[in-house]
Scaffold this motif. Structure first.
Motif, short mmCIF file in Angstrom:
data_model
loop_
_atom_site.label_atom_id
_atom_site.label_comp_id
_atom_site.label_asym_id
_atom_site.label_seq_id
_atom_site.Cartn_x
_atom_site.Cartn_y
_atom_site.Cartn_z
N TYR A 278 -7.12 4.10 64.32
CA TYR A 278 -8.25 4.66 65.06
C TYR A 278 -8.72 3.60 66.06
O TYR A 278 -9.45 2.67 65.69
CB TYR A 278 -9.38 5.05 64.11
N PRO A 279 -8.29 3.70 67.31
CA PRO A 279 -8.60 2.64 68.28
C PRO A 279 -10.06 2.57 68.70
O PRO A 279 -10.56 1.49 69.03
CB PRO A 279 -7.70 2.97 69.47
N HIS A 280 -10.77 3.72 68.72
CA HIS A 280 -12.15 3.72 69.22
C HIS A 280 -13.03 4.49 68.25
O HIS A 280 -13.14 5.72 68.31
CB HIS A 280 -12.22 4.34 70.61
N VAL A 281 -13.68 3.75 67.35
CA VAL A 281 -14.59 4.33 66.36
C VAL A 281 -15.97 3.77 66.62
O VAL A 281 -16.13 2.59 66.94
CB VAL A 281 -14.12 3.99 64.93
N LYS A 282 -16.98 4.61 66.48
CA LYS A 282 -18.35 4.13 66.67
C LYS A 282 -18.66 3.00 65.70
O LYS A 282 -18.43 3.11 64.51
CB LYS A 282 -19.35 5.28 66.45
N ARG A 283 -19.16 1.91 66.26
CA ARG A 283 -19.51 0.80 65.39
C ARG A 283 -20.76 1.15 64.59
O ARG A 283 -21.66 1.82 65.07
CB ARG A 283 -19.72 -0.48 66.19
N SER A 284 -20.81 0.64 63.38
CA SER A 284 -21.89 0.99 62.46
C SER A 284 -23.08 0.06 62.64
O SER A 284 -22.94 -1.09 63.05
CB SER A 284 -21.38 0.93 61.02
N ALA A 285 -24.26 0.58 62.29
CA ALA A 285 -25.46 -0.24 62.32
C ALA A 285 -25.50 -1.20 61.15
O ALA A 285 -26.23 -2.20 61.17
CB ALA A 285 -26.71 0.64 62.30
N SER A 286 -24.70 -0.91 60.11
CA SER A 286 -24.63 -1.82 58.97
C SER A 286 -23.90 -3.08 59.37
O SER A 286 -22.94 -3.05 60.13
CB SER A 286 -23.90 -1.14 57.80
N SER A 287 -24.33 -4.22 58.84
CA SER A 287 -23.81 -5.50 59.28
C SER A 287 -22.67 -6.03 58.43
O SER A 287 -22.07 -7.03 58.78
CB SER A 287 -24.93 -6.54 59.30
N SER A 288 -22.35 -5.39 57.29
CA SER A 288 -21.34 -5.96 56.42
C SER A 288 -20.69 -4.88 55.58
O SER A 288 -21.28 -3.83 55.29
CB SER A 288 -21.95 -7.04 55.52
N LEU A 289 -19.44 -5.16 55.16
CA LEU A 289 -18.73 -4.28 54.24
C LEU A 289 -18.81 -4.79 52.81
O LEU A 289 -18.10 -4.29 51.93
CB LEU A 289 -17.26 -4.19 54.67
#
Length: 282
Positions: free
Chosen positions: A102-113
């Motif tokens: 998935y080359p272009h996915v909306k970045r998440s507001a969460s800062s960590s996995l």
């Protein structure tokens, strides 16, 4: 014609900037995975952390001996595309029984996995390991399951510097994945980018009030002119120059040319039979 070409070029720049709020996600497994095979090929409307959580939440993930989650701040899809076909990542993706890109996915507001990997380790009874390239090679016990979270350095700089850095990261990660493949029967790899803003908040630059802070030594500056030492042309400045020179300036020149071509309809010639000297003597 030139104006049309300039506008098309500007649209291309705007299109590239349209992906500035996205991150890439790449996943593959050493055996066929129903989780990856069932994923939709189009997840552009979901954020990155939600996708990672969706991949790691099913019980099928616990069947893997090792789950490797790689997070790299500032990673772009262009960084992955710049890798040669002979790179480790390219070989893994082309030979994996299951894979998703998935080359272009909306970045998440969460800062960590971190929360996702901790939950996965508890659910699967795996050992959670957080490492980075500076920690040296991985040392995983072969008699237990593992969830490994690799925190890669941030990707910044010019395209040339990013390409060189990406080649080095590819060698490091490929070496670690090959060792995991040799030691364990199955593994799942998930590689994702994250926003640079979160990385900078977690690791701010040193302050002059910190005890470990030392002012830069100007004697260590690289040789060369100002263009080698400083980045003078940023992306916003280049876009502004493009707009001014290829849109604003042509419009102004066309307006000036149109005004210059106007002809006055009022004639200032003297009427027929009019003599200025006779009028003056009267």
């Amino acid at each position: 014609m030139a104006g049309r070409a300039a506008i098309l070029a500007l649209f291309h720049v705007v299109g590239v900037l349209g992906y500035s709020d996205t991150v890439p996600i790449v996943a593959w497994s050493s055996k066929s995975s129903s989780v990856l095979n069932s994923l939709s090929p189009d997840l552009r409307y979901e954020d990155s952390v939600s996708i990672v959580g969706g991949v790691l939440s099913p019980d099928d993930v616990c069947s893997f001996d090792t789950v490797l989650v790689i997070e790299q701040p500032g990673l772009r899809s262009s960084d992955l595309r710049a890798l040669p076909t002979s790179s480790g990542f390219s070989v893994f993706l082309n030979t994996a029984p299951s894979s998703r890109q998935y080359p272009h996915v909306k970045r998440s507001a969460s800062s960590s996995l971190q929360d996702i990997t901790e939950s996965l380790a508890r659910r699967c009874g795996s050992t959670l390991t957080n490492v980075g390239p500076a920690d040296g090679p991985l040392d995983l016990a072969e008699n237990s399951k593992h969830v490994v979270c690799i925190n890669m350095p941030a990707m910044e700089g010019s395209p040339k510097l990013r390409k060189v850095a990406m080649l080095g990261y590819d060698q490091y990660l490929s070496s670690e994945i090959e060792k995991i493949d040799a030691a364990f029967t199955s593994h799942l790899v998930l590689y994702t980018g994250s926003p640079l803003e979160h990385y900078r908040r977690q690791f701010p630059p040193p302050s002059e009030f910190d005890s470990t802070y030392a002012p830069p030594d100007n004697s260590t500056l690289s040789g060369g002119g100002i263009f080698k030492r400083y980045q003078l042309f940023s992306t916003p400045l280049l876009i502004a120059l493009l707009v001014v020179f290829f849109i604003v300036v042509p419009i102004i020149m066309m307006a000036v040319s149109a005004l210059a071509s106007l002809q006055s309809s009022v004639r200032l010639d003297a009427p027929k039979g009019y003599h200025a000297q006779e009028k003056k003597t009267q």
